[in-house]
Design a protein around this motif. Structure first.
Motif, PDB file in Angstrom:
ATOM      1  N   LEU A  34     -39.029  47.601  25.995  1.00  0.00           N
ATOM      2  CA  LEU A  34     -39.524  46.587  25.211  1.00  0.00           C
ATOM      3  C   LEU A  34     -38.500  45.613  24.871  1.00  0.00           C
ATOM      4  O   LEU A  34     -38.843  44.132  24.680  1.00  0.00           O
ATOM      5  CB  LEU A  34     -40.105  47.054  24.021  1.00  0.00           C
ATOM      6  N   VAL A  35     -37.202  45.883  24.612  1.00  0.00           N
ATOM      7  CA  VAL A  35     -36.225  44.996  24.409  1.00  0.00           C
ATOM      8  C   VAL A  35     -36.087  44.075  25.327  1.00  0.00           C
ATOM      9  O   VAL A  35     -36.061  42.580  24.965  1.00  0.00           O
ATOM     10  CB  VAL A  35     -34.720  45.776  24.171  1.00  0.00           C
ATOM     11  N   ARG A  36     -36.053  44.377  26.664  1.00  0.00           N
ATOM     12  CA  ARG A  36     -35.930  43.389  27.618  1.00  0.00           C
ATOM     13  C   ARG A  36     -37.370  42.297  27.852  1.00  0.00           C
ATOM     14  O   ARG A  36     -37.008  41.226  27.942  1.00  0.00           O
ATOM     15  CB  ARG A  36     -35.906  44.172  28.975  1.00  0.00           C
ATOM     16  N   LYS A  37     -38.246  42.959  27.573  1.00  0.00           N
ATOM     17  CA  LYS A  37     -39.491  42.079  27.630  1.00  0.00           C
ATOM     18  C   LYS A  37     -39.348  41.063  26.383  1.00  0.00           C
ATOM     19  O   LYS A  37     -40.023  39.930  26.574  1.00  0.00           O
ATOM     20  CB  LYS A  37     -40.942  43.114  27.652  1.00  0.00           C
ATOM     21  N   VAL A  38     -39.196  41.498  25.284  1.00  0.00           N
ATOM     22  CA  VAL A  38     -39.050  40.658  24.247  1.00  0.00           C
ATOM     23  C   VAL A  38     -38.106  39.546  24.261  1.00  0.00           C
ATOM     24  O   VAL A  38     -38.061  38.270  24.259  1.00  0.00           O
ATOM     25  CB  VAL A  38     -38.771  41.351  22.820  1.00  0.00           C
ATOM     26  N   PHE A  39     -36.918  39.987  24.903  1.00  0.00           N
ATOM     27  CA  PHE A  39     -35.763  38.919  25.140  1.00  0.00           C
ATOM     28  C   PHE A  39     -36.328  37.973  26.297  1.00  0.00           C
ATOM     29  O   PHE A  39     -36.185  36.819  26.249  1.00  0.00           O
ATOM     30  CB  PHE A  39     -34.521  39.737  25.705  1.00  0.00           C
ATOM     31  N   HIS A  40     -37.108  38.666  27.494  1.00  0.00           N
ATOM     32  CA  HIS A  40     -37.645  37.719  28.288  1.00  0.00           C
ATOM     33  C   HIS A  40     -38.735  36.647  27.781  1.00  0.00           C
ATOM     34  O   HIS A  40     -38.606  35.545  28.103  1.00  0.00           O
ATOM     35  CB  HIS A  40     -38.125  38.629  29.401  1.00  0.00           C
ATOM     36  N   ALA A  41     -39.304  37.005  27.022  1.00  0.00           N
ATOM     37  CA  ALA A  41     -40.424  36.310  26.244  1.00  0.00           C
ATOM     38  C   ALA A  41     -39.977  34.953  25.557  1.00  0.00           C
ATOM     39  O   ALA A  41     -40.213  33.892  25.455  1.00  0.00           O
ATOM     40  CB  ALA A  41     -41.629  36.966  25.503  1.00  0.00           C
ATOM     41  N   LEU A  42     -38.975  35.379  24.905  1.00  0.00           N
ATOM     42  CA  LEU A  42     -38.256  34.683  23.900  1.00  0.00           C
ATOM     43  C   LEU A  42     -37.449  33.400  24.654  1.00  0.00           C
ATOM     44  O   LEU A  42     -37.553  32.430  24.285  1.00  0.00           O
ATOM     45  CB  LEU A  42     -37.471  35.380  22.912  1.00  0.00           C
ATOM     46  N   ALA A  43     -36.603  34.207  25.626  1.00  0.00           N
ATOM     47  CA  ALA A  43     -35.805  32.912  26.305  1.00  0.00           C
ATOM     48  C   ALA A  43     -36.976  32.081  27.236  1.00  0.00           C
ATOM     49  O   ALA A  43     -36.455  30.946  27.112  1.00  0.00           O
ATOM     50  CB  ALA A  43     -35.137  34.016  27.486  1.00  0.00           C
ATOM     51  N   GLY A  44     -37.745  32.515  27.760  1.00  0.00           N
ATOM     52  CA  GLY A  44     -38.744  31.642  28.329  1.00  0.00           C
ATOM     53  C   GLY A  44     -39.506  30.820  27.563  1.00  0.00           C
ATOM     54  O   GLY A  44     -39.539  29.511  27.840  1.00  0.00           O
TER      55      GLY A  44
END
Length: 260
Positions: A47-57
């Motif tokens: 989930l950490v990667r997915k949240v980072f992915h979403a926020l960066a995008g």
């Protein structure tokens, strides 16, 4: 000096010597085969990667939508791409370098196992953002970046959690994951256009088209690592924005040019 013996006649010194030698051999074996510091795979929810992915995008899309024009956005993301690309090149060429090991420690919470020996997905992410801004109208570019930011992690999460309930394709992805991508990208499309127009039949149709564009490229693309990925061997961080943008641009130009 007195040397003791065991019951079998072996000296205590020999026993201690053998024991010390075994400990040294184990220590050398541990040094030769260090445990990986990154253990997240595509099958991990992460989930950490997915949240980072979403926020960066979302941040990248917001910068282009609200802050900078096309030229300045290309300069900003081009500089970030060049710096990150240089850093990743040095990390892969000089894996024992202090800064390379430090980079892996920093990436630990966000990276996947295969990224230890391959370029980080963020390099491809920035490349996809640059392609979208360079080639597509602003609305299409922003939406295609958001499809990656929101659609990709939603499709992955749905597939990991509920994929066992549906068909699993040869590349490891699932029908449930595909539908998660369709729905999330469609919702993003409705939310994006509803800021400037009322919800209508045309908007709902465009949203379905957008959902299919985002989910289809996510389904068909992915680096072939960890016994999954493909059939198109292209990192989805690059393929989803570039591919979905191309499909969406073509569909809108043909059927709904007012949405361009």
């Amino acid at each position: 000096m007195v040397v003791g013996t065991t019951g079998s006649g072996t000296s205590v010194r020999e026993v201690n010597g053998d024991s010390n030698m075994r400990r040294r051999e184990k220590s050398r074996a541990g040094e030769a085969s260090p445990k990986p510091i990154i253990v997240n795979t595509r099958k991990t929810l992460h989930l950490v990667r997915k949240v980072f992915h979403a926020l960066a995008g979302a941040a990248f899309a917001a910068i282009y939508e609200f802050v900078l024009d096309r030229e300045r956005s290309l300069i900003l993301f081009g500089v970030l791409f060049a710096l990150l690309g240089l850093g990743e090149t040095l990390r892969l060429l000089l894996p024992q370098w202090y800064l390379s090991r430090l980079a892996l420690k920093v990436m630990r919470g966000f990276a996947r196992t295969y990224e230890v020996k391959h370029a980080s997905g963020m390099v491809f992410f920035l490349a996809g953002v640059i392609i979208c801004i360079s080639l597509y109208p602003k609305r299409v570019a922003v939406l295609s970046i958001l499809y990656l930011a929101v659609g990709d992690p939603c499709a992955s999460t749905a597939g990991i959690m509920y994929g066992h309930l549906s068909t699993r394709f040869s590349n490891g992805k699932t029908a449930v994951g595909f539908m998660g991508g369709v729905v999330s990208c469609a919702v993003v499309t409705v939310a994006f256009y509803s800021r400037e127009m009322a919800v209508s039949r045309d908007l709902l149709a465009v949203s379905v088209i957008g959902g299919l564009c985002g989910a289809t490229t996510e389904l068909l693309c992915g680096r072939k690592v960890e016994n999954s990925g493909g059939p198109i061997d292209l990192d989805d961080n690059l393929a989803v924005p570039a591919g979905s943008g191309l499909l969406l641009y073509a569909a809108l130009a043909l059927f709904y040019p007012a949405f361009l």
